[in-house]
Motif scaffolding. Structure first.
Motif, PDB file in Angstrom:
ATOM      1  N   GLU A 105     -16.121  63.254  -7.170  1.00  0.00           N
ATOM      2  CA  GLU A 105     -17.566  63.054  -7.303  1.00  0.00           C
ATOM      3  C   GLU A 105     -17.925  62.350  -8.601  1.00  0.00           C
ATOM      4  OE1 GLU A 105     -17.026  67.573  -8.131  1.00  0.00           O
ATOM      5  OE2 GLU A 105     -15.955  65.973  -7.089  1.00  0.00           O
ATOM      6  N   ILE A 106     -17.086  62.461  -9.617  1.00  0.00           N
ATOM      7  CA  ILE A 106     -17.373  61.810 -10.900  1.00  0.00           C
ATOM      8  C   ILE A 106     -17.366  60.288 -10.723  1.00  0.00           C
ATOM      9  CG2 ILE A 106     -16.502  61.437 -13.249  1.00  0.00           C
ATOM     10  CD1 ILE A 106     -15.428  64.403 -12.989  1.00  0.00           C
ATOM     11  N   ALA A 107     -16.333  59.777 -10.079  1.00  0.00           N
ATOM     12  CA  ALA A 107     -16.254  58.335  -9.815  1.00  0.00           C
ATOM     13  C   ALA A 107     -17.392  57.885  -8.915  1.00  0.00           C
ATOM     14  CB  ALA A 107     -14.904  58.000  -9.181  1.00  0.00           C
ATOM     15  N   CYS A 108     -17.708  58.693  -7.898  1.00  0.00           N
ATOM     16  CA  CYS A 108     -18.747  58.304  -6.929  1.00  0.00           C
ATOM     17  C   CYS A 108     -20.140  58.351  -7.539  1.00  0.00           C
ATOM     18  CB  CYS A 108     -18.659  59.198  -5.697  1.00  0.00           C
ATOM     19  SG  CYS A 108     -17.181  58.888  -4.674  1.00  0.00           S
ATOM     20  N   HIS A 109     -20.418  59.339  -8.398  1.00  0.00           N
ATOM     21  CA  HIS A 109     -21.731  59.406  -9.031  1.00  0.00           C
ATOM     22  C   HIS A 109     -21.945  58.212  -9.966  1.00  0.00           C
ATOM     23  CE1 HIS A 109     -24.012  63.065  -8.009  1.00  0.00           C
ATOM     24  NE2 HIS A 109     -22.839  63.482  -7.563  1.00  0.00           N
ATOM     25  N   ALA A 110     -20.898  57.823 -10.677  1.00  0.00           N
ATOM     26  CA  ALA A 110     -21.017  56.672 -11.576  1.00  0.00           C
ATOM     27  C   ALA A 110     -21.284  55.400 -10.780  1.00  0.00           C
ATOM     28  CB  ALA A 110     -19.751  56.526 -12.416  1.00  0.00           C
ATOM     29  N   ARG A 111     -20.576  55.220  -9.683  1.00  0.00           N
ATOM     30  CA  ARG A 111     -20.770  54.031  -8.844  1.00  0.00           C
ATOM     31  C   ARG A 111     -22.160  54.045  -8.207  1.00  0.00           C
ATOM     32  NH1 ARG A 111     -17.085  50.719  -5.876  1.00  0.00           N
ATOM     33  NH2 ARG A 111     -18.299  48.972  -5.062  1.00  0.00           N
ATOM     34  N   GLY A 112     -22.588  55.210  -7.731  1.00  0.00           N
ATOM     35  CA  GLY A 112     -23.907  55.323  -7.132  1.00  0.00           C
ATOM     36  C   GLY A 112     -25.019  55.082  -8.132  1.00  0.00           C
ATOM     37  N   ALA A 113     -24.866  55.614  -9.344  1.00  0.00           N
ATOM     38  CA  ALA A 113     -25.872  55.424 -10.399  1.00  0.00           C
ATOM     39  C   ALA A 113     -25.972  53.956 -10.781  1.00  0.00           C
ATOM     40  CB  ALA A 113     -25.513  56.269 -11.617  1.00  0.00           C
ATOM     41  N   ASN A 114     -24.850  53.263 -10.795  1.00  0.00           N
ATOM     42  CA  ASN A 114     -24.828  51.834 -11.101  1.00  0.00           C
ATOM     43  C   ASN A 114     -25.674  51.052 -10.096  1.00  0.00           C
ATOM     44  OD1 ASN A 114     -23.205  49.074 -10.365  1.00  0.00           O
ATOM     45  ND2 ASN A 114     -23.149  49.445 -12.569  1.00  0.00           N
ATOM     46  N   TYR A 115     -25.629  51.450  -8.835  1.00  0.00           N
ATOM     47  CA  TYR A 115     -26.432  50.806  -7.792  1.00  0.00           C
ATOM     48  C   TYR A 115     -27.897  51.208  -7.911  1.00  0.00           C
ATOM     49  CZ  TYR A 115     -27.939  49.456  -3.053  1.00  0.00           C
ATOM     50  OH  TYR A 115     -28.593  48.902  -1.974  1.00  0.00           O
ATOM     51  N   MET A 116     -28.147  52.492  -8.096  1.00  0.00           N
ATOM     52  CA  MET A 116     -29.511  53.024  -8.076  1.00  0.00           C
ATOM     53  C   MET A 116     -30.340  52.610  -9.277  1.00  0.00           C
ATOM     54  SD  MET A 116     -28.597  56.866  -6.741  1.00  0.00           S
ATOM     55  CE  MET A 116     -30.258  57.536  -6.787  1.00  0.00           C
ATOM     56  N   GLY A 273     -23.880  60.563  -5.346  1.00  0.00           N
ATOM     57  CA  GLY A 273     -22.463  60.741  -5.029  1.00  0.00           C
ATOM     58  C   GLY A 273     -22.102  60.154  -3.684  1.00  0.00           C
ATOM     59  N   ALA A 274     -22.905  60.454  -2.667  1.00  0.00           N
ATOM     60  CA  ALA A 274     -22.643  59.923  -1.321  1.00  0.00           C
ATOM     61  C   ALA A 274     -22.793  58.409  -1.289  1.00  0.00           C
ATOM     62  CB  ALA A 274     -23.591  60.573  -0.312  1.00  0.00           C
ATOM     63  N   LEU A 275     -23.756  57.892  -2.044  1.00  0.00           N
ATOM     64  CA  LEU A 275     -23.944  56.437  -2.122  1.00  0.00           C
ATOM     65  C   LEU A 275     -22.723  55.779  -2.741  1.00  0.00           C
ATOM     66  CD1 LEU A 275     -25.480  53.774  -2.053  1.00  0.00           C
ATOM     67  CD2 LEU A 275     -26.683  54.488  -4.127  1.00  0.00           C
ATOM     68  N   GLY A 276     -22.256  56.342  -3.854  1.00  0.00           N
ATOM     69  CA  GLY A 276     -21.061  55.789  -4.483  1.00  0.00           C
ATOM     70  C   GLY A 276     -19.873  55.795  -3.535  1.00  0.00           C
ATOM     71  N   ALA A 277     -19.741  56.864  -2.754  1.00  0.00           N
ATOM     72  CA  ALA A 277     -18.646  56.958  -1.786  1.00  0.00           C
ATOM     73  C   ALA A 277     -18.772  55.874  -0.715  1.00  0.00           C
ATOM     74  CB  ALA A 277     -18.649  58.347  -1.146  1.00  0.00           C
ATOM     75  N   ALA A 278     -19.994  55.633  -0.243  1.00  0.00           N
ATOM     76  CA  ALA A 278     -20.223  54.589   0.774  1.00  0.00           C
ATOM     77  C   ALA A 278     -19.923  53.198   0.217  1.00  0.00           C
ATOM     78  CB  ALA A 278     -21.663  54.660   1.278  1.00  0.00           C
ATOM     79  N   LEU A 279     -20.256  52.985  -1.071  1.00  0.00           N
ATOM     80  CA  LEU A 279     -19.972  51.694  -1.709  1.00  0.00           C
ATOM     81  C   LEU A 279     -18.475  51.498  -1.910  1.00  0.00           C
ATOM     82  CD1 LEU A 279     -22.857  51.688  -4.353  1.00  0.00           C
ATOM     83  CD2 LEU A 279     -22.732  50.326  -2.256  1.00  0.00           C
ATOM     84  N   PHE A 280     -17.769  52.573  -2.281  1.00  0.00           N
ATOM     85  CA  PHE A 280     -16.312  52.497  -2.379  1.00  0.00           C
ATOM     86  C   PHE A 280     -15.715  52.178  -1.009  1.00  0.00           C
ATOM     87  CE2 PHE A 280     -16.331  55.070  -6.426  1.00  0.00           C
ATOM     88  CZ  PHE A 280     -15.636  54.147  -7.197  1.00  0.00           C
ATOM     89  N   ALA A 281     -16.285  52.767   0.034  1.00  0.00           N
ATOM     90  CA  ALA A 281     -15.809  52.501   1.397  1.00  0.00           C
ATOM     91  C   ALA A 281     -15.970  51.023   1.744  1.00  0.00           C
ATOM     92  CB  ALA A 281     -16.575  53.374   2.399  1.00  0.00           C
ATOM     93  N   HIS A 282     -17.096  50.431   1.349  1.00  0.00           N
ATOM     94  CA  HIS A 282     -17.331  49.008   1.608  1.00  0.00           C
ATOM     95  C   HIS A 282     -16.311  48.150   0.859  1.00  0.00           C
ATOM     96  CE1 HIS A 282     -19.317  45.045   0.946  1.00  0.00           C
ATOM     97  NE2 HIS A 282     -19.592  45.197   2.224  1.00  0.00           N
ATOM     98  N   THR A 283     -16.033  48.504  -0.385  1.00  0.00           N
ATOM     99  CA  THR A 283     -15.044  47.765  -1.177  1.00  0.00           C
ATOM    100  C   THR A 283     -13.673  47.831  -0.507  1.00  0.00           C
ATOM    101  OG1 THR A 283     -16.219  48.181  -3.247  1.00  0.00           O
ATOM    102  CG2 THR A 283     -13.885  47.625  -3.424  1.00  0.00           C
ATOM    103  N   LEU A 284     -13.303  49.002   0.001  1.00  0.00           N
ATOM    104  CA  LEU A 284     -12.014  49.159   0.662  1.00  0.00           C
ATOM    105  C   LEU A 284     -11.919  48.303   1.930  1.00  0.00           C
ATOM    106  CD1 LEU A 284     -11.586  53.013   0.230  1.00  0.00           C
ATOM    107  CD2 LEU A 284     -10.141  51.255  -0.799  1.00  0.00           C
TER     108      LEU A 284
END
Length: 293
Positions: A105-116, A273-284
């Motif tokens: 969740e730490i990685a995902c929250h950072a990625r999600g916050a970057n978008y938001m 957190g969920a947003l960051g996870a979805a963005l990581f999924a798109h990158t993958l």
């Protein structure tokens, strides 16, 4: 017949869909964040938010994950088979039955916050249901440093739920009520939510108004998390994720103690957190496509 007791702690669940967009023909990915108190699902189309759902976490992580995603699927007409890649995160990330991958969740929250909140965000405070994290990240939302407190529910969403029930005031009203006082009271001294509850009861018996007790607890929460943030240092723009970000009584006191103003976002603070996870999924998905090409 026994009258049902109001659930003052219960916050509003929410489901949102961008009805101006069409997911058909796009790359659909999803992130599911199963936390100790709440669960969120975010669906992205071509790397942009399409919809999200936020629900209360139940007794089963797999069931909570499915309920969270089902809210978006039902509203959009999507099927699980339409989603190219799903990433699970949060407390129950390894128990998301339809996830292709699990990330912290730490990685995902950072990625999600970057978008938001934008690439200028460098310091993130995630105030979750049972823990609190101070995160530093770079302009891409990649974590560079973090500290976590998970020893006690004080300074978390669960602690605030306990106070809402104790005061018999809806949790969504606590922030505003904390400022409706004649003078700012000292913070409650206890860092343990159990002892803080006892101290709050003692304050009520001593003649404090409910609003003053709420203010004292909000101040204590703010002081507790600021001590954590200061250990990683506040640099660049500051952003708060998690349910407590909706509580102005805590947020404004944090801002006052730090001398900074948190960046506002039009998105629900609980979906980071969920947003960051979805963005990581798109990158993958994009990386897989590049390799295949």
């Amino acid at each position: 017949m026994t009258e049902e007791r109001p659930e003052y702690w219960r916050w509003d669940e929410s489901c949102w869909l961008d009805e101006t967009r069409d997911w058909r023909g796009g790359i659909v990915t999803a992130g599911v964040d199963v936390g100790s108190v709440s669960s969120q699902a975010v669906v992205c189309v071509d790397g942009g938010i399409y919809g999200y759902n936020s629900v209360r976490t139940g007794n089963s992580s797999p069931d909570s994950a499915q309920r969270a995603l089902a809210g978006v699927l039902e509203k959009s007409g999507l099927q699980l088979s339409d989603i190219r890649h799903v990433v699970g995160t949060g407390y129950g990330r390894v128990n998301v039955p339809f996830a292709h991958k699990a990330l912290t969740e730490i990685a995902c929250h950072a990625r999600g916050a970057n978008y938001m909140a934008g690439p200028s965000v460098r310091t993130i405070l995630d105030m979750g249901g049972q823990d609190c994290k101070a995160i530093r990240c770079d302009e891409r939302g990649k974590v560079t440093q973090f500290l976590m407190n998970d020893k006690c529910a004080a300074g978390t969403g669960r602690g605030m739920e306990v106070i809402a029930d104790l005061m018999q005031i809806q949790i969504g009203e606590l922030g505003a009520r904390s400022f409706d006082v004649d003078e700012e009271p000292p913070a409650v001294s206890s860092i343990c939510v159990v002892f803080a509850k006892s101290e709050a009861l003692g304050m009520l018996k001593a003649g404090y108004t409910k609003n003053k007790v709420i203010a004292a607890y909000c101040q204590a929460m703010a002081e507790r998390v600021v001590a954590l943030i200061e250990r990683v240092g506040v640099e660049g723009d500051f952003f708060i994720t998690g349910g407590i970000a909706k509580n102005s009584g805590v947020v404004k006191r944090i801002e006052r103690l730090l001398g900074v103003t948190a960046v506002a976002s039009r998105f629900d603070s609980q979906i980071a957190g969920a947003l960051g996870a979805a963005l990581f999924a798109h990158t993958l998905v994009m990386k897989q496509a590049a390799k295949a090409g």
